[in-house]
Design an enzyme around this catalytic site. Structure first.
Site, short mmCIF file in Angstrom:
data_model
loop_
_atom_site.label_atom_id
_atom_site.label_comp_id
_atom_site.label_asym_id
_atom_site.label_seq_id
_atom_site.Cartn_x
_atom_site.Cartn_y
_atom_site.Cartn_z
N HIS A 256 -4.50 -1.95 -6.51
CA HIS A 256 -3.91 -0.65 -6.77
C HIS A 256 -4.92 0.25 -7.47
O HIS A 256 -5.71 -0.19 -8.29
CB HIS A 256 -2.59 -0.75 -7.56
N ASP B 98 0.81 -1.23 0.00
CA ASP B 98 0.00 0.00 0.00
C ASP B 98 0.84 1.27 0.00
O ASP B 98 0.40 2.31 0.48
CB ASP B 98 -0.95 0.03 1.21
#
Length: 428
Positions: free
Chosen positions: A41, A13
Site C-alpha cells: 500500500h 489494490d
C-alpha cells in the site's frame, strides 16, 4: 468502544492504504490481521510518498499503536528492511507491536513458492512469490514456526532442523534443486528476531485492552474479498481470509467487538495475476484507465488488469463480509470517458445470475450484463462534497450505491489524502 474494519471489495489494490491512513486520524490503534508482505500500500504523509508491505499505515502517527496481528505471516528479513526504510525517512516506529503468535516466513517458503509456480507453468496461480502460501500451508500442517519460537534460539534451531528434513527432500528429489542449511537460516534469522524483539507482544491483549478502555481501533485488511481463500475466486486467491470475519481469527478480538465494516472499491475494477475477471477490458478504454489510474502493482510492478465496475462482485463482498459502509475511490480516473458501464448481473446459458457463482467453469461462460451511463468531462479532482460533483458523476456514484446496496461513507477524486472526502463518520 469503537472499531472499524477496512476491507477490499474486489481483487485488492482498491486503495485501502489511503483510506486506512485517512481513517487513522480518528483511530487510536491500527491493526493488520492477515496476509504478509504480498500486500502493498502506498501512503502519502506530509507530502512524501511511502510504500509499505507489512507495517500498518498508522505507523506515521507517533501517538497511535500499530499492530501486526497473529493472523499474519511475517518475513523477518522484509520486516527489518521495512523498519530500516522508515527509520531512514525519520519515522519513529516505537509504536509498533508484533504478535508473538504470528507465523514466520523463512527462505524455504519463498523458494517453494517460486519453484512451484514455475512447475505449474501456464496453470500457475499468479502468486507474488513471497512465500505466503507455503507459510500458511505449514501453519495448517502444524509445522510452522512462530515469532515466539524465533526469539528462542534453541527452540528455533530445533524446529528449523526438523522442518528442513522434509523440505530438503522435497527440493532435491521432486524439484531437483538445492535445499537449505539449517545452521545458516538459524544464524541469519535469529539475528532478525533480535532486532524485532522489542516490538513483540501478545497483541490480542493489546487490542482487547484498547477496546475495553473505549479506544478507537481500526483493522486494516490486505488484498480483497475476491482473493479470500474461502469466499474468493478459488484457487486464484490468497492463502488467508481478508474478509471482515478474518479479523476475529487474525487479531484475537471477538466478533461482538466489531462495529463498522468499510468496503473499499474503485469506481472501476482491477486485478493483478491470473484468474477470472468477468468485466475485463482488453481494448483502448482499458489501456486508458490503466494509464490514467497508474494501475501497476505496488508489490510486483505488474500492469493490473482493468475492467468496468462489477456490482455482482461488490454485492458478494457486502454479503460475506457484512459491509456497512462504502468507500468509492478513483472516480476521477473515469473523467473524459463518453460512456460508462456498470455490470448489474451475469448471463449464463440464457439465465440471469445476480449472485457471484462458485464454479469457475460457470464463471468462464458468464457474460456481463451492463447498464450504460453518460460520462463527464469536468475536472473533479478538487471536489470536496457530493454536491460539487457534476450531475453525471453524482448519478454514477449513486447508481453504484444502489446496485451494491451499500451506503456511501467516503469518496476520493485523486491519489492524495486531500482528495479523500468523508460523507459520514464511522467512529463513534
Amino acid at each position: 468502544m469503537s472499531s472499524v474494519v477496512v476491507v477490499g471489495t474486489q481483487w485488492g489494490d482498491e486503495g485501502k492504504g489511503k483510506i486506512t491512513d485517512y481513517l487513522s486520524e480518528k483511530a487510536e490503534v491500527v491493526a493488520r490481521y492477515q496476509g504478509g508482505n504480498n500486500a502493498g500500500h502506498t501512503i502519502v504523509f506530509d507530502g512524501k510518498k511511502y510504500k509499505l508491505h507489512l507495517i500498518p499505515s498508522g505507523i506515521f502517527y507517533k501517538d497511535k499503536i500499530c499492530v501486526i496481528g497473529n493472523g499474519m505471516v511475517i518475513d523477518p528479513k522484509a520486516l527489518v528492511e521495512e523498519l530500516a526504510y522508515l527509520h531512514d525517512h525519520g519515522v519513529d516506529t516505537s509504536n509498533l507491536r508484533i504478535s508473538n503468535r504470528a507465523h514466520v516466513i523463512l527462505p524455504y517458503h519463498i523458494k517453494l513458492d517460486i519453484v512451484e509456480e514455475d512447475r505449474k507453468g501456464a496453470n500457475k496461480i499468479g502468486t507474488t512469490r513471497k512465500g505466503i502460501g507455503p507459510a500458511y500451508m505449514d501453519k495448517a500442517a502444524r509445522i510452522g514456526i512462530r515469532i515466539a519460537d524465533l526469539l528462542e534460539k534453541d527452540t528455533f534451531a530445533a524446529k528449523v532442523a526438523a522442518v528442513l528434513e522434509e523440505k530438503n527432500r522435497l527440493f532435491e528429489k521432486y524439484y531437483e534443486t538445492d535445499g537449505f542449511s539449517a545452521e545458516e537460516i538459524v544464524e541469519e534469522y535469529f539475528h532478525y528476531g533480535e532486532q524485532i524483539a522489542k516490538y513483540v507482544a501478545d497483541t490480542s491483549v493489546v487490542l482487547n485492552d484498547a477496546l475495553d478502555d473505549g479506544r478507537r481501533v481500526l483493522f486494516e485488511g490486505a488484498q480483497g474479498v475476491m482473493l479470500d481463500i474461502d469466499q474468493g475466486t478459488y484457487p486464484f486467491v490468497t492463502s488467508s481470509n481478508p474478509i471482515a470475519g478474518g479479523v476475529t481469527i487474525g487479531s484475537g478480538v471477538g466478533p461482538s467487538k466489531i462495529h463498522h465494516v468499510v468496503g473499499v472499491s474503485k469506481a472501476y475494477t482491477t486485478r493483478v495475476g491470473d484468474g477470472p475477471f468477468p468485466t475485463e477490458l482488453d481494448d483502448e478504454i482499458g489501456d486508458r484507465i490503466r494509464k490514467v489510474g497508474n494501475e501497476y502493482g505496488t508489490t510486483t510492478g505488474r500492469p493490473r488488469r482493468v475492467g468496468w465496475f462489477d456490482s455482482v462482485v461488490v454485492r458478494h463482498a457486502r454479503r460475506v463480509s457484512g459491509i456497512t459502509d462504502l468507500s468509492l475511490n478513483s472516480i476521477d480516473v473515469l473523467t473524459g470517458l463518453k460512456t460508462l458501464k456498470i455490470c448489474t448481473s451475469y448471463r449464463y446459458k440464457g439465465e440471469v445470475l445476480d449472485e457471484f457463482p462458485a464454479s469457475l467453469n460457470v464463471l468462464a461462460e458468464c457474460e456481463p450484463i451492463y447498464e450504460e451511463l453518460p460520462g463527464w468531462e469536468e475536472d473533479i479532482t478538487g471536489v470536496k462534497t457530493l454536491h460539487e460533483l457534476p450531475e453525471n458523476a453524482r448519478t454514477y456514484v449513486e447508481r453504484v450505491c444502489q446496485l451494491t446496496g451499500i451506503p456511501l461513507t467516503v469518496f476520493s477524486v485523486g491519489p492524495d489524502r486531500s482528495q479523500t472526502n468523508m460523507v459520514r463518520g464511522v467512529f463513534a
